[in-house]
Design an enzyme around this catalytic site. Structure first.
Site, PDB file in Angstrom:
ATOM      1  N   CYS A 161      17.030  11.372  60.890  1.00  0.00           N
ATOM      2  CA  CYS A 161      15.588  11.147  60.936  1.00  0.00           C
ATOM      3  C   CYS A 161      15.360   9.686  61.289  1.00  0.00           C
ATOM      4  O   CYS A 161      16.187   9.082  61.972  1.00  0.00           O
ATOM      5  CB  CYS A 161      14.938  11.518  59.603  1.00  0.00           C
ATOM      6  N   HIS A 178      54.540  -5.460  53.753  1.00  0.00           N
ATOM      7  CA  HIS A 178      55.884  -5.357  54.350  1.00  0.00           C
ATOM      8  C   HIS A 178      56.837  -4.811  53.298  1.00  0.00           C
ATOM      9  O   HIS A 178      57.113  -5.457  52.286  1.00  0.00           O
ATOM     10  CB  HIS A 178      56.340  -6.751  54.819  1.00  0.00           C
TER      11      HIS A 178
END
Length: 608
Positions: free
Chosen positions: A26, A531
């Site tokens: 809307c 890592h």
């Protein structure tokens, strides 16, 4: 605003493409119909700076974006690709509970009107233009130009049954052309030649009430709903060789008489009830405007404000103006602006002041969600001031006798149209400053709990560990590239589980082919590298499994990758996992928490 990134995040947060049944929008909201609402990650959406708020109501999950909703909608559609938004035939059919049926009915009713609002508003403005040309002496009311101009403006209301039949057919997945014919039948001029309105004629001995169906929406909507089931029956009983004409013939012969004999008269009774309701509200006068204005912010909050659209359209179609709903909306919108303006004036938080100023301007222009969700409701007391200001401002507007001559968004820009409906134009214009000032003063004097700079925002500054295990300082890691802080500041984790999860909602910006490391980027620009292990790149991905890909947007806590701890240990690898902020220099402060502790998604790193 990055529309592409936001679209991707929204799709992830609502459970992915496969969870979406239908998408519409809307003026300010994306409206999703989902298969499973439990898959929605509301917290992730609430953290998005470009998302003003969310609501789950009327059978829809609504994401409030603001005036840029159409651009976000287009990007979401692109991301969905071949997804068919207007087709639920392939979606699983979940049985609706009895409690859900009213919501579904209301959603369908609203959907029959919403797409036509722009042309209804435009047509109304043409009628306003005709009045202005007459008022200025340019056109006389009996001139052909004035009559034709009014005809152009009236056409959308006269043929309203056809317009709502089209929208109803799309919403209910009914044959569009059959639906349009059903609406055309009740508008056919021959019907009114069979007798005076209110009298009866007969169809094979059965009484048919003569009704003027122009500007009536409900008969067409209920007719299309009946057609949905009759057409399925007609399709089933029609042999393939003659189905092309027999199916529509059967459908019309069943639905049209039922509409004329039963549906039309029954919906006329509903229409009469609506007229009685409007008359009662009109009799209440200024009090009705005030009460509706006080309710309006709550309706916006729950997403039910669109429920008044069918009433508004019918009101314009029958009496040509609205003296209640849109004037109430004008008071509520300006009250939202007044409260946000007071917050901007009084707060000592620079960030909140900027937000409140922007929200004030937005509300004055008719878009209230930034003020409602970003300021007033967030601080609570300003929202109370909005309700009181809406009530008082609405009463003032009602006393002035301001009405809306057409369907427009109530705002500072459209006030001339509202104010022009009363004899004293300048007095009408005072409705804006009076409502704004009332709410501003109420908000200022009742006050609010201000947001102290750096308090609430600290939640964004905390990063949790992506791996379960013992937290160690980065200098203890047996890899000089990390321990020297060359890669950036952060921490290490001695893992006890081979799962890496995202510590925040963000984008996967890098994913190593060896799957041992992943890079994330948060919405504020923070870049994080995770890592797993030391020198594990040599494994070429053996023992690792990636669960995401580069470019994905992930939720907080979403699994990124897994690794086989036993296998990596057998190969002799150190499993210490490094977590570093690779753009550490862009932040003024980074320090570590919970060192030496075993953590399960605890907040470990503070970055500001």
């Amino acid at each position: 605003m990055n529309y592409d990134n936001l679209a991707k995040k929204i799709i992830v947060s609502v459970g992915g493409k496969e969870n979406i049944k239908r998408l519409t929008h809307c003026v300010t909201r994306l409206r999703f119909e989902l298969k499973d609402y439990n898959q929605v990650s509301a917290k992730d959406l609430e953290k998005e700076t470009d998302v003003i708020g969310i609501a789950n109501t009327g059978g829809q999950f609504q994401i409030i974006i603001g005036p840029n909703v159409d651009k976000v909608y287009e990007e979401v559609k692109k991301e969905l690709g071949e997804f068919r938004q207007d087709d639920e035939l392939n979606a699983p059919k979940n049985k609706k509970s009895f409690k859900e049926l009213p919501k579904q009915a209301l959603d369908t009713l609203i959907s029959c009107f919403v797409p036509a609002i722009p042309v209804i508003a435009g047509s109304g403005m043409i009628k306003v233009l005709a009045v202005l040309l007459n008022f200025s002496g340019i056109l006389a009311t009996d001139s052909s130009s004035y009559i034709l101009l009014n005809m152009i403006g009236d056409a959308v209301f006269y043929f309203l049954p056809i317009i709502v039949a089209y929208n109803a057919a799309k919403k209910m997945n009914v044959d569009i052309f059959l639906s349009l014919v059903i609406a055309a039948i009740i508008l056919h001029p021959t019907l009114l030649t069979l007798g005076e309105v209110g009298t009866t004629t007969s169809f094979f001995g059965i009484g048919v009430e003569i009704i003027d169906y122009s500007a009536q929406a409900l008969p067409a909507i209920f007719g299309v709903w009946l057609l949905k089931y009759v057409d399925k029956f007609a399709d089933k009983v029609s042999p393939s060789i003659v189905k092309v004409f027999l199916r529509p013939m059967i459908s019309l012969l069943i639905v049209a008489p039922i509409m004329l004999i039963i549906i039309g008269p029954l919906t006329s009774i509903l229409g009469d009830g609506f007229s009685v309701l409007v008359n009662v509200m009109n009799q209440w006068g200024w009090l009705a405007v005030g009460l509706n204005a006080a309710l309006f912010p709550i309706m916006v909050l729950t997403g039910t404000h669109n429920a008044t659209i069918p009433l508004l359209v019918q009101m314009f179609a029958t009496q040509g103006f609205d003296a209640i709903f849109l004037p109430s909306g004008l008071a509520a919108n300006i009250a939202e602006a007044g409260a946000a303006g007071a917050v901007a004036f009084k707060t000592k938080n620079k960030g909140l002041r900027g937000t409140a100023l922007s929200a004030t301007l937005s509300a004055l222009l008719g878009i209230t969600e930034p003020a409602l969700y970003g300021v007033n409701l967030r601080l609570k007391k300003p929202f109370i001031a909005v309700l009181i200001g809406s009530l008082l401002g609405g009463c003032y507007i009602g006393i002035l006798g301001i009405t809306a001559p057409t369907f427009v968004t109530p705002s500072l820009l459209t006030i001339p149209i509202f104010a022009g409906t009363i004899p004293n134009f300048l007095l009408g214009l005072t409705s804006i400053p009076v409502t704004f000032a009332i709410t501003f003063l109420i908000t200022y004097f009742i006050g609010f709990e201000d947001i102290v700079d750096g308090t609430q925002e600290n939640q964004m500054d905390l990063i949790s560990s992506p791996v379960k295990g013992e937290i160690i300082e980065l200098k203890e890691v047996n890899d000089v590239a990390f321990s020297s802080n060359t890669m950036g500041e952060g921490f290490g984790v001695i893992p006890v589980e081979g799962i890496v999860s995202s510590p925040f909602a963000g984008e996967v910006v890098s994913l190593f082919p060896t799957k041992h490391a992943v890079g994330l980027k948060r919405q504020d620009g923070l870049e994080l590298l995770i890592h797993v292990g030391i020198d594990t790149v040599k494994l070429n991905g053996v023992g690792f499994e990636s669960l995401v890909k580069q470019g994905d947007f992930v939720k907080k806590g979403q699994k990124l990758l897994t690794f086989d701890m036993d296998k990596l240990k057998e190969e002799g690898y150190d499993l210490t996992t490094m977590v570093v902020v690779t753009n550490s220099k862009e932040f003024s402060e980074i320090h570590l928490k919970n060192v030496g502790q075993n953590t399960t998604n605890a907040e470990v790193l503070y970055v500001k």
